[in-house]
Each structure stands twice: as structure tokens, then as C-alpha cells.
Design a protein around this motif. Structure first.
Motif, short mmCIF file in Angstrom:
data_model
loop_
_atom_site.label_atom_id
_atom_site.label_comp_id
_atom_site.label_asym_id
_atom_site.label_seq_id
_atom_site.Cartn_x
_atom_site.Cartn_y
_atom_site.Cartn_z
N ALA A 139 -10.85 54.90 -25.53
CA ALA A 139 -11.09 56.34 -25.63
C ALA A 139 -9.83 57.13 -25.27
O ALA A 139 -9.48 58.11 -25.94
CB ALA A 139 -12.25 56.73 -24.71
N LEU A 140 -9.13 56.70 -24.22
CA LEU A 140 -7.88 57.37 -23.85
C LEU A 140 -6.87 57.30 -24.99
O LEU A 140 -6.21 58.29 -25.32
CB LEU A 140 -7.29 56.73 -22.59
CG LEU A 140 -8.05 56.87 -21.28
CD1 LEU A 140 -7.43 55.98 -20.21
CD2 LEU A 140 -8.07 58.32 -20.81
N GLY A 141 -6.75 56.13 -25.60
CA GLY A 141 -5.79 55.94 -26.67
C GLY A 141 -6.12 56.75 -27.90
O GLY A 141 -5.22 57.31 -28.56
N ARG A 166 -16.64 45.44 -32.94
CA ARG A 166 -16.77 46.88 -33.10
C ARG A 166 -15.43 47.61 -33.25
O ARG A 166 -15.40 48.79 -33.57
CB ARG A 166 -17.51 47.49 -31.90
CG ARG A 166 -18.98 47.09 -31.79
CD ARG A 166 -19.57 47.63 -30.50
NE ARG A 166 -20.99 47.37 -30.39
CZ ARG A 166 -21.95 48.25 -30.68
NH1 ARG A 166 -21.60 49.45 -31.10
NH2 ARG A 166 -23.21 47.94 -30.54
N THR A 167 -14.32 46.92 -33.00
CA THR A 167 -13.01 47.57 -33.08
C THR A 167 -12.71 48.03 -34.50
O THR A 167 -12.85 47.27 -35.45
CB THR A 167 -11.89 46.61 -32.63
OG1 THR A 167 -12.22 46.04 -31.37
CG2 THR A 167 -10.56 47.35 -32.51
N VAL A 168 -12.32 49.29 -34.63
CA VAL A 168 -11.95 49.84 -35.94
C VAL A 168 -10.46 49.58 -36.17
O VAL A 168 -9.62 50.05 -35.40
CB VAL A 168 -12.24 51.36 -36.00
CG1 VAL A 168 -11.76 51.94 -37.32
CG2 VAL A 168 -13.73 51.61 -35.81
N GLU A 192 -15.55 48.62 -28.02
CA GLU A 192 -14.50 48.40 -29.01
C GLU A 192 -13.30 47.67 -28.42
O GLU A 192 -12.50 47.09 -29.16
CB GLU A 192 -14.04 49.74 -29.59
CG GLU A 192 -15.08 50.45 -30.42
CD GLU A 192 -14.58 51.78 -30.94
OE1 GLU A 192 -13.47 51.80 -31.50
OE2 GLU A 192 -15.27 52.79 -30.77
N THR A 193 -13.17 47.72 -27.09
CA THR A 193 -12.07 47.04 -26.42
C THR A 193 -12.58 45.90 -25.54
O THR A 193 -12.01 44.81 -25.53
CB THR A 193 -11.27 48.03 -25.55
OG1 THR A 193 -10.93 49.19 -26.34
CG2 THR A 193 -9.98 47.40 -25.04
N TRP A 194 -13.64 46.15 -24.80
CA TRP A 194 -14.24 45.13 -23.94
C TRP A 194 -15.75 45.11 -24.16
O TRP A 194 -16.40 46.16 -24.20
CB TRP A 194 -13.95 45.43 -22.47
CG TRP A 194 -12.49 45.53 -22.15
CD1 TRP A 194 -11.61 44.51 -21.97
CD2 TRP A 194 -11.73 46.74 -21.97
NE1 TRP A 194 -10.35 45.00 -21.70
CE2 TRP A 194 -10.39 46.36 -21.69
CE3 TRP A 194 -12.06 48.10 -22.02
CZ2 TRP A 194 -9.39 47.29 -21.46
CZ3 TRP A 194 -11.05 49.03 -21.81
CH2 TRP A 194 -9.74 48.62 -21.53
N GLU A 195 -16.31 43.92 -24.30
CA GLU A 195 -17.76 43.77 -24.45
C GLU A 195 -18.46 44.32 -23.20
O GLU A 195 -18.05 44.06 -22.08
CB GLU A 195 -18.13 42.30 -24.63
CG GLU A 195 -17.56 41.66 -25.88
CD GLU A 195 -18.39 41.98 -27.12
OE1 GLU A 195 -19.40 42.70 -27.01
OE2 GLU A 195 -18.01 41.50 -28.21
N GLY A 196 -19.51 45.11 -23.43
CA GLY A 196 -20.31 45.62 -22.33
C GLY A 196 -19.75 46.83 -21.63
O GLY A 196 -20.32 47.30 -20.64
N GLY A 219 -17.35 52.73 -17.79
CA GLY A 219 -18.39 52.03 -17.05
C GLY A 219 -19.20 51.12 -17.95
O GLY A 219 -18.93 50.99 -19.15
N ALA A 220 -20.19 50.49 -17.39
CA ALA A 220 -21.06 49.59 -18.15
C ALA A 220 -21.82 50.39 -19.21
O ALA A 220 -22.21 51.54 -18.98
CB ALA A 220 -22.03 48.88 -17.22
#
Length: 254
Positions: A139-141, A166-168, A192-196, A219-220
Motif C-alpha cells: 500500500a505504501l509503495g 493476488r499480486t498485480v 498482495e505482498t504477504w499472505e494473511g 495488520g492481519a
């Protein structure tokens, strides 16, 4: 005592020389002032010029400090002021959201975490200040890529790795995400970067209305999302925090 690297010492002395006195100096002036052979001085100047730290006037052949030094100086000042202005607001955001808060800036084709507020639940956590995150999936990126032209050009030219299903990664779809980010004023990363893991971030602007960073909550998924959608109260809190920091940096109301 540790040995120093002579070529770096000479380059530093050369930059200090160009920073004081006359605005532009010729090769003979520089070599004689530093006690260097012209060939040695010219080699160092060429290297500094290639890196953008020194510029050579095409007409006179004289040297002056380059724009890259100004960019690095402004980056140092901006990051420290950004973090100082954000301390109180990011603490408030962590308390109101119940999640970890990250402050990030563009650095070397990624997002550098310059401030991290732990999730306020007394759980064991690792400080991530100094960590790097990808531009295209976090999200930051996405916020930086949407609002900062330099970040946008870097992420477009980069290899956008698929960290999860999920990564675009496709350029057209990614540009669509950036258009959506600009339209609504915030970006998301849901696994999109880390599962969960889910994140929401918003841009921070300075007094010139330039994007200088981004702030976000991470967060989770089960806490940040509700019934498959990002919780609106977290989105609102992140945007309020970004606006507050921007106002403290002189951006005014927006």
C-alpha cells in the motif's frame, strides 16, 4: 585505527572545494588547490560527474556541484522533518486502529521504512525501521508510485515480482490501480505482498504540495478487513493521519 580510502578522501575534498569560494572551477584550479596531478583530478571529476555529484559547463569546461547533491540533501532534511512531524500522529493512529503503523519514503526503487509504531497489544514485534518494501505490491509503495513521478517511472521500468497469487504485475492493470489510488486518495494491499496481511496507506505532502512519503496501517486480514472489504474506519483514520502530518509540513488544508 582503521585505514581510510584515499580516493574517497580526495573526492570529498573536491566536493568541499566546489562548495565554497567560486561557483565554478577549472581542472587546473582544482588540481593545484588539492595538490593533485591533473590526470588524477580529472579521473575523480569524471566519476563524480557520472554520478551526478558534479556538473561541467559545456562552454567554459569549468566544474560545479551537481543536482544529485541537492537531491540527497533535500532527501535527508525531508525524511528527518517528516519523521519528527509524524511522531504524535502515527502514535494516535496506532491507538485508534489497534494495528501497526509504518511511515515510508521512496529509496532505491523501493519503500524505505523510516518510522514504525508497534501494534498496541503488547505482543512480541520486530522493529522494521530501515527495512525495504516493494513499490508495486504494498500500500505504501502504490501511494508513492501514484503521486511521485520518480517512483512511478521506477516501478514502471522495474520487474514487478508476483509475491502471491493476488499480486498485480501487468503494467495495464497496475496503472489502473494507480488511477484508482489517485481518485480515492488511498491505496490498499490485501495479501498482495504477504499472505494473511492487509494494509491501507495514504500520501503525505509538504508545503510545496509535493509527495514526500506515505503512512499506512498493516495488520492481519481478519482485523483490517470485514466481510471481505477494508474497514472504512481504518481507511478514514489513515487518511486523517496523512492529512494531519501534511498540514504540519505546511501543505495547508486539502
Amino acid at each position: 585505527m582503521a585505514r581510510t580510502i584515499q580516493s574517497l578522501e580526495r573526492a570529498a575534498a573536491m566536493l568541499r572545494l566546489l562548495a565554497g569560494g567560486e561557483r565554478r572551477l577549472g581542472l587546473s584550479d582544482i588540481s593545484s588547490s588539492l595538490g593533485l596531478a591533473k590526470g588524477t583530478a580529472h579521473g575523480i571529476l569524471r566519476t563524480l560527474q557520472q554520478e551526478g555529484f558534479v556538473e561541467q559547463d559545456a562552454a567554459s569546461g569549468r566544474y560545479q556541484l551537481g543536482a544529485e547533491l541537492l537531491r540527497l540533501g533535500n532527501s535527508y532534511l525531508d525524511v528527518h522533518e517528516l519523521r519528527a512531524r509524524a511522531l504524535v500522529w502515527t502514535d494516535d493512529l496506532a491507538r485508534s486502529s489497534g494495528e501497526a503503523v509504518y511511515l515510508g519514503v521512496l529509496h532505491q526503487q523501493g519503500v524505505l521504512i523510516v518510522h514504525h509504531v508497534f501494534r498496541p497489544d503488547d505482543s512480541r514485534q520486530v522493529l522494521e525501521v530501515g527495512a525495504m518494501q516493494p513499490l508495486h505490491s504494498t500500500a505504501l509503495g502504490k501511494v508513492l508510485s501514484a503521486y511521485d513521478p520518480v517512483a512511478h517511472s521506477e516501478v514502471v521500468d522495474a520487474d514487478r515480482e508476483a509475491f502471491t497469487p493476488r499480486t498485480v504485475t501487468g503494467l495495464g492493470d497496475f496503472e489502473g490501480l494507480l488511477d484508482l489510488t489517485r481518485a480515492r486518495g488511498w491505496a490498499a494491499d490485501v495479501e498482495e505482498t504477504w499472505e494473511g496481511v492487509a494494509s491501507v496507506a495514504a500520501p503525505i505532502h509538504d508545503r510545496r504540495r509535493m509527495p514526500v512519503g506515505a503512512v499506512g496501517v498493516t495488520g492481519a486480514v481478519e482485523r483490517v478487513c470485514q466481510e471481505g472489504e477494508l474497514r472504512p474506519e481504518i481507511i478514514a483514520a489513515v487518511r486523517d493521519c496523512a492529512r494531519a502530518v501534511s498540514r504540519d509540513l505546511g501543505a495547508g488544508r486539502f
